[in-house]
Scaffold this active site. Structure first.
Site, PDB file in Angstrom:
ATOM      1  N   GLU A  89       6.902  31.194  31.129  1.00 53.61           N
ATOM      2  CA  GLU A  89       5.855  31.168  30.098  1.00 53.61           C
ATOM      3  C   GLU A  89       5.759  29.808  29.432  1.00 53.61           C
ATOM      4  O   GLU A  89       6.771  29.246  28.977  1.00 53.61           O
ATOM      5  CB  GLU A  89       6.144  32.251  29.038  1.00 53.61           C
ATOM      6  CG  GLU A  89       5.100  32.265  27.927  1.00 53.61           C
ATOM      7  CD  GLU A  89       5.122  33.499  27.035  1.00 53.61           C
ATOM      8  OE1 GLU A  89       5.912  34.429  27.311  1.00 53.61           O
ATOM      9  OE2 GLU A  89       4.341  33.525  26.073  1.00 53.61           O
ATOM     10  N   LYS A 118      12.090  44.101  32.397  1.00 55.08           N
ATOM     11  CA  LYS A 118      12.037  42.643  32.193  1.00 55.08           C
ATOM     12  C   LYS A 118      12.859  42.313  30.959  1.00 55.08           C
ATOM     13  O   LYS A 118      12.849  43.067  29.981  1.00 55.08           O
ATOM     14  CB  LYS A 118      10.595  42.173  32.016  1.00 55.08           C
ATOM     15  CG  LYS A 118      10.473  40.677  31.697  1.00 55.08           C
ATOM     16  CD  LYS A 118       9.047  40.181  31.762  1.00 55.08           C
ATOM     17  CE  LYS A 118       8.249  40.361  30.508  1.00 55.08           C
ATOM     18  NZ  LYS A 118       8.798  39.737  29.293  1.00 55.08           N
ATOM     19  N   GLU A 150      14.319  38.734  28.523  1.00 56.99           N
ATOM     20  CA  GLU A 150      14.155  37.301  28.261  1.00 56.99           C
ATOM     21  C   GLU A 150      15.493  36.578  28.229  1.00 56.99           C
ATOM     22  O   GLU A 150      16.494  37.143  27.801  1.00 56.99           O
ATOM     23  CB  GLU A 150      13.452  37.102  26.898  1.00 56.99           C
ATOM     24  CG  GLU A 150      12.049  37.670  26.851  1.00 56.99           C
ATOM     25  CD  GLU A 150      11.356  37.458  25.504  1.00 56.99           C
ATOM     26  OE1 GLU A 150      11.911  36.757  24.624  1.00 56.99           O
ATOM     27  OE2 GLU A 150      10.249  37.994  25.341  1.00 56.99           O
ATOM     28  N   ASP A 162       6.379  43.853  25.583  1.00 61.52           N
ATOM     29  CA  ASP A 162       6.641  44.038  24.154  1.00 61.52           C
ATOM     30  C   ASP A 162       5.579  43.315  23.320  1.00 61.52           C
ATOM     31  O   ASP A 162       5.586  43.403  22.093  1.00 61.52           O
ATOM     32  CB  ASP A 162       8.061  43.614  23.774  1.00 61.52           C
ATOM     33  CG  ASP A 162       8.332  42.151  24.026  1.00 61.52           C
ATOM     34  OD1 ASP A 162       7.452  41.455  24.576  1.00 61.52           O
ATOM     35  OD2 ASP A 162       9.444  41.687  23.672  1.00 61.52           O
ATOM     36  N   SER A 163       4.622  42.649  23.990  1.00 58.72           N
ATOM     37  CA  SER A 163       3.449  42.122  23.277  1.00 58.72           C
ATOM     38  C   SER A 163       2.671  43.284  22.641  1.00 58.72           C
ATOM     39  O   SER A 163       1.786  43.047  21.816  1.00 58.72           O
ATOM     40  CB  SER A 163       2.545  41.329  24.230  1.00 58.72           C
ATOM     41  OG  SER A 163       2.274  42.064  25.405  1.00 58.72           O
ATOM     42  N   ASP A 210       9.208  46.376  29.451  1.00 59.47           N
ATOM     43  CA  ASP A 210       9.859  45.244  28.779  1.00 59.47           C
ATOM     44  C   ASP A 210      11.015  45.746  27.912  1.00 59.47           C
ATOM     45  O   ASP A 210      10.868  46.736  27.183  1.00 59.47           O
ATOM     46  CB  ASP A 210       8.821  44.560  27.873  1.00 59.47           C
ATOM     47  CG  ASP A 210       8.868  43.056  27.969  1.00 59.47           C
ATOM     48  OD1 ASP A 210       9.768  42.526  28.642  1.00 59.47           O
ATOM     49  OD2 ASP A 210       7.973  42.408  27.387  1.00 59.47           O
TER      50      ASP A 210
HETATM   51  O1  KIV Z   1       5.243  41.081  26.612  1.00 60.95           O
HETATM   52  C1  KIV Z   1       4.414  40.450  27.271  1.00 60.95           C
HETATM   53  O2  KIV Z   1       3.220  40.770  27.294  1.00 60.95           O
HETATM   54  C2  KIV Z   1       4.867  39.301  28.031  1.00 60.95           C
HETATM   55  C3  KIV Z   1       3.816  38.313  28.465  1.00 60.95           C
HETATM   56  C4  KIV Z   1       4.371  36.955  28.494  1.00 60.95           C
HETATM   57  C5  KIV Z   1       3.206  38.669  29.763  1.00 60.95           C
HETATM   58  O3  KIV Z   1       6.015  39.156  28.287  1.00 60.95           O
END
Ligand code: KIV
Length: 289
Positions: free
Chosen positions: A193, A124, A126, A55-56, A94
């Protein structure tokens, strides 16, 4: 190509057992982000183990200040492009902010969409112990989950900024305990992280699943970087943990500056860029004007 099968070109298709095997053998796992097809093709050809459509992309592709505004539709579209470009790497999509925090059921619906509609190999999300319910529900449905603890950018406002985590006794113990909880809840891997290397080492040694670090020191089972940071796509500030392997910003700017100069000086297009025309035909056209 079916899951777990190597393709006829004999290139390794990365699977969860393969990643676990790498951890067991102490072989470092390579991971990078990608957000589109061309970058995924390059990374897959280089044999990157894991590609994250992170999600970056909120910052690197859409120009937001953080990851909070990113939507399911954006992640779905970009993850699909990445998986199409990376048939051998293990591709993770993500989960955007608020796509899994509301309820375990909502998390399952959104993670299911991500797997079905984009074709990624895993998702993924968080958070630590507070995410056990959605993680269990996804794991029960056969959806592989990478956990993400330490600096969790979706909670940046609650954390008071993009700050390193786990630097005091309470914070470090919470990270160590969260990692155990995520593993027990069913995560196949965890991303750490922005935490001290010593805490990264403790977590990695205690875990049976692969631990991937970004700003978490050299002892984790693998490393990940945001590809735009690694390649120097943007000028300006990057986090302390970034190593820049190229200056793409300069390369692109130089190339485009040459293009602008060529156009303004009429040195582009040159004859070799033009389609030829028979002079008799041209005369015939002119005579009819
Ligand atoms: O979204 C992202 O790019 C991440 C980084 C910490 C790898 O989660």
């Amino acid at each position: 190509m079916a899951y777990g099968e190597d393709d006829p070109t004999k290139r390794k298709v990365v699977t969860i057992p393969y990643l676990k095997e790498k951890k067991a053998k102490g072989e470092p796992i390579t991971m990078l982000t990608a957000y589109d097809y061309p970058m995924a093709v390059i990374e897959d050809n280089l044999g990157i183990d894991i590609i994250l459509c992170g999600d970056s992309l909120g910052m690197t592709v859409y120009g937001y200040k953080g990851t909070v505004p990113v939507t399911m539709d954006q992640i779905l579209a970009h993850s699909g492009a990445v998986k199409r470009g990376a048939p051998h790497s293990f591709v993770i999509g993500d989960m955007p902010f608020m796509s899994y925090q509301v309820s375990a059921e909502n998390a399952l619906i959104n993670a299911g969409r991500l797997m079905k509609e984009s074709g990624v190999d895993a998702v993924k999300l968080e958070g630590g112990a507070e995410m056990v319910a959605p993680i269990r529900s996804l794991a029960r449905a056969g959806i592989p989950i990478m956990g993400h603890i330490g600096l969790t950018p979706q909670s940046v406002s609650a954390l008071g900024g993009f700050k390193a985590q786990g630097r005091d006794v309470e914070g470090a113990l919470k990270l160590i305990s969260d990692a155990k909880t995520l593993e027990e809840a069913g995560c196949f891997a965890i991303l750490l992280e922005a935490i001290p290397p010593e805490i990264g080492k403790i977590i990695t040694e205690r875990a049976k699943i692969p631990i991937i670090g970004i700003g978490a020191g050299v002892y984790t089972d693998g490393q990940v970087l945001v590809v735009h940071d690694a390649l120097g796509f943007f000028g300006g500030h990057v986090a302390k943990f970034v190593k820049q392997y190229a200056n793409l910003n300069q390369v692109i700017s130089d190339g485009l500056q040459n293009y602008i100069t060529d156009v303004t000086q009429r040195t582009f297009p040159a004859p070799e860029h033009c389609y030829g025309m028979d002079s008799d035909i041209l005369e015939a056209i002119k005579s009819k004007l």
